[in-house]
Design a protein around this motif. Structure first.
Motif, PDB file in Angstrom:
ATOM      1  N   ARG A  26      48.208-101.240  27.305  1.00 39.59           N
ATOM      2  CA  ARG A  26      49.409-101.020  27.812  1.00 39.59           C
ATOM      3  C   ARG A  26      50.179-100.964  26.309  1.00 39.59           C
ATOM      4  NH1 ARG A  26      53.298-106.240  28.147  1.00 39.59           N
ATOM      5  NH2 ARG A  26      55.160-105.152  29.177  1.00 39.59           N
ATOM      6  N   ALA A  27      50.053-101.287  25.582  1.00 35.51           N
ATOM      7  CA  ALA A  27      50.572-101.028  24.143  1.00 35.51           C
ATOM      8  C   ALA A  27      50.307 -99.764  23.666  1.00 35.51           C
ATOM      9  CB  ALA A  27      50.003-102.163  22.917  1.00 35.51           C
ATOM     10  N   ALA A  28      49.159 -99.136  23.959  1.00 34.39           N
ATOM     11  CA  ALA A  28      48.411 -97.722  23.755  1.00 34.39           C
ATOM     12  C   ALA A  28      49.441 -96.714  24.590  1.00 34.39           C
ATOM     13  CB  ALA A  28      47.247 -97.462  23.609  1.00 34.39           C
ATOM     14  N   GLY A  29      50.351 -97.300  25.819  1.00 31.15           N
ATOM     15  CA  GLY A  29      50.925 -96.333  26.536  1.00 31.15           C
ATOM     16  C   GLY A  29      50.650 -96.111  27.860  1.00 31.15           C
ATOM     17  N   ALA A  30      49.672 -96.842  28.248  1.00 30.48           N
ATOM     18  CA  ALA A  30      49.182 -96.937  29.768  1.00 30.48           C
ATOM     19  C   ALA A  30      50.335 -97.325  30.467  1.00 30.48           C
ATOM     20  CB  ALA A  30      47.987 -97.837  29.895  1.00 30.48           C
ATOM     21  N   PRO A  31      50.526 -96.551  31.804  1.00 26.30           N
ATOM     22  CA  PRO A  31      51.486 -96.698  32.806  1.00 26.30           C
ATOM     23  C   PRO A  31      50.998 -98.156  33.417  1.00 26.30           C
ATOM     24  CG  PRO A  31      49.857 -95.406  33.658  1.00 26.30           C
ATOM     25  CD  PRO A  31      49.491 -95.626  32.051  1.00 26.30           C
ATOM     26  N   HIS A  32      51.930 -98.595  34.314  1.00 27.29           N
ATOM     27  CA  HIS A  32      51.704 -99.972  34.893  1.00 27.29           C
ATOM     28  C   HIS A  32      50.466 -99.826  35.637  1.00 27.29           C
ATOM     29  CE1 HIS A  32      52.060-103.239  38.110  1.00 27.29           C
ATOM     30  NE2 HIS A  32      52.026-103.816  37.009  1.00 27.29           N
ATOM     31  N   LEU A  33      49.386-100.711  35.484  1.00 25.10           N
ATOM     32  CA  LEU A  33      48.152-100.910  35.938  1.00 25.10           C
ATOM     33  C   LEU A  33      47.907-102.314  36.204  1.00 25.10           C
ATOM     34  CD1 LEU A  33      46.046 -98.406  33.827  1.00 25.10           C
ATOM     35  CD2 LEU A  33      46.954 -97.763  36.076  1.00 25.10           C
ATOM     36  N   VAL A  34      46.813-102.390  37.237  1.00 22.70           N
ATOM     37  CA  VAL A  34      46.385-103.818  37.320  1.00 22.70           C
ATOM     38  C   VAL A  34      44.987-103.983  36.697  1.00 22.70           C
ATOM     39  CG1 VAL A  34      47.793-104.847  39.019  1.00 22.70           C
ATOM     40  CG2 VAL A  34      45.717-103.718  39.602  1.00 22.70           C
ATOM     41  N   TRP A  86      50.148-107.757  35.898  1.00 26.73           N
ATOM     42  CA  TRP A  86      49.255-106.693  35.578  1.00 26.73           C
ATOM     43  C   TRP A  86      47.724-107.376  35.679  1.00 26.73           C
ATOM     44  CZ3 TRP A  86      49.933-102.176  32.087  1.00 26.73           C
ATOM     45  CH2 TRP A  86      51.167-101.932  31.994  1.00 26.73           C
ATOM     46  N   LEU A  87      47.681-108.396  36.083  1.00 27.29           N
ATOM     47  CA  LEU A  87      46.372-109.112  36.564  1.00 27.29           C
ATOM     48  C   LEU A  87      46.199-109.307  38.298  1.00 27.29           C
ATOM     49  CD1 LEU A  87      43.533-110.534  35.597  1.00 27.29           C
ATOM     50  CD2 LEU A  87      45.029-112.476  35.515  1.00 27.29           C
TER      51      LEU A  87
END
Ligand code: C2E
Ligand code: MG
Ligand code: MG
Ligand code: MG
Length: 289
Positions: free
Chosen positions: A106-114, A146-147
């Motif tokens: 997430r910090a590295a720029g990933a879009p919203h994922l679970v 995200w979980l």
């Protein structure tokens, strides 16, 4: 096994059973040290939305890098860990590691994922699952949205009142819940409604040959319709080719994961995969605009 085989108790001493027992003991002894020795690791398998083609998440799948044995599959050691109770600390480790990893992406720029984490029945019985989940999220600084937690039908059935209470507390944290290997157990509609899960993961045994097996098509169609009428999403596991994927789309299935998209990836390969999938989805959206 012998217990279920009637009076022919001599079978207890069959050589293959001895070696099976020795195998399990060996796995148990090795596993007891695997955590401290940092031998466990997670792979991540991408999941996709069928309608938009966007990547929506990853399933965390445990592996054991056992010295002298190579990469050991969870099918071999998770049942042993469940038998001897080690699944409780191992399960807590999986939660912490998956949340920390997703927070990094997430910090590295990933879009919203679970990130979807598999749970075992024992984590609901012994141990303090709610506390483990809360601590994993807090330590990682990962939003609960995200979980996702994957339960099995057998977990829901084993001790319904106790499990229901825990599930309700987990829902309050804001994590989402799915039922893994759906269709292989015995959950009733009433259960699914009561537990208020978000998603059914259609077991790969129904998905694998859906294009060649009319019965499987009928089963998947029924699961999808039932899920939708209860307000649940569906994800198909074990999608290995385009023919299966197309049919799933026609049946109204929402999401999919499988070798067709990607095998479970080592952590280091997952971030480039996530970023490439995002770039591709954006390019596609622009081309359509
Ligand atoms: P599962 O949760 O149903 O995971 C799906 C399994 O199917 C994974 O095997 C995955 O690699 C495999 N798979 C995915 N796509 C395909 C495909 O297209 N074709 C085929 N043939 N297989 C596919 P894996 O990683 O060996 O995991 C096996 C099982 O081990 C999991 O089944 C889950 O029940 C258990 N497991 C894995 N990690 C954990 C964990 O952290 N905790 C617990 N309690 N169980 C875990
Ligand atoms: Mg699973
Ligand atoms: Mg499954
Ligand atoms: Mg399975």
């Amino acid at each position: 096994h012998a217990k279920h085989q009637g009076r022919n108790t001599w079978c207890c001493f069959a050589p293959h059973m001895l070696s099976d027992a020795a195998d399990r003991l060996d796995i148990r002894n090795g596993l007891a040290q695997a955590l401290q020795r940092d031998e466990l690791l997670l792979y991540y398998q991408p999941q996709f939305d069928l309608a938009s083609g966007r990547m929506i998440g990853v399933e965390a799948l445990i592996r054991w890098q056992r010295p002298g044995h190579g990469l050991v599959s969870p099918a071999r050691f998770i049942p042993v860990a469940e038998e001897c109770g080690l699944i409780v600390p191992i399960g807590a480790w999986v939660l912490r590691t998956a949340c920390r990893q997703m927070a990094e992406w997430r910090a590295a720029g990933a879009p919203h994922l679970v990130v979807a984490v598999n749970l075992s029945a024992l984590q609901f019985g012994r141990g303090n699952l709610e506390q483990d989940v809360r601590a994993a999220l807090e330590q990682a600084g990962l939003p609960a949205g995200w979980l996702e937690l994957e339960l099995t039908e057998s977990i829901l059935l084993q001790n319904p009142d106790q499990v229901l209470a825990i599930v309700q507390r987990l829902r309050k944290l804001g994590v989402s819940l799915s039922v893994d290997d759906f269709g292989t157990g015995y959950s009733s509609l009433a259960y699914l409604k009561q537990f208020a899960v978000d998603k059914l993961k259609i077991d790969q045994s129904f998905v694998r040959a859906i294009d060649a097996q009319p019965d499987d098509t009928a089963i998947v169609r029924a699961i999808v319709q039932m899920a939708h009428s209860l307000g649940l999403k569906t994800i198909a596991e074990g999608v290995e080719n385009t023919a299966v994927l197309d049919l799933l789309g026609k049946l109204g299935c929402d999401e999919a994961q499988g070798y067709h998209y990607a095998r479970p990836l080592p952590a280091a390969e997952a971030l480039p995969f996530i970023l490439a999938a995002q770039a591709q989805a954006e390019a596609q959206a622009q081309a359509q605009a």
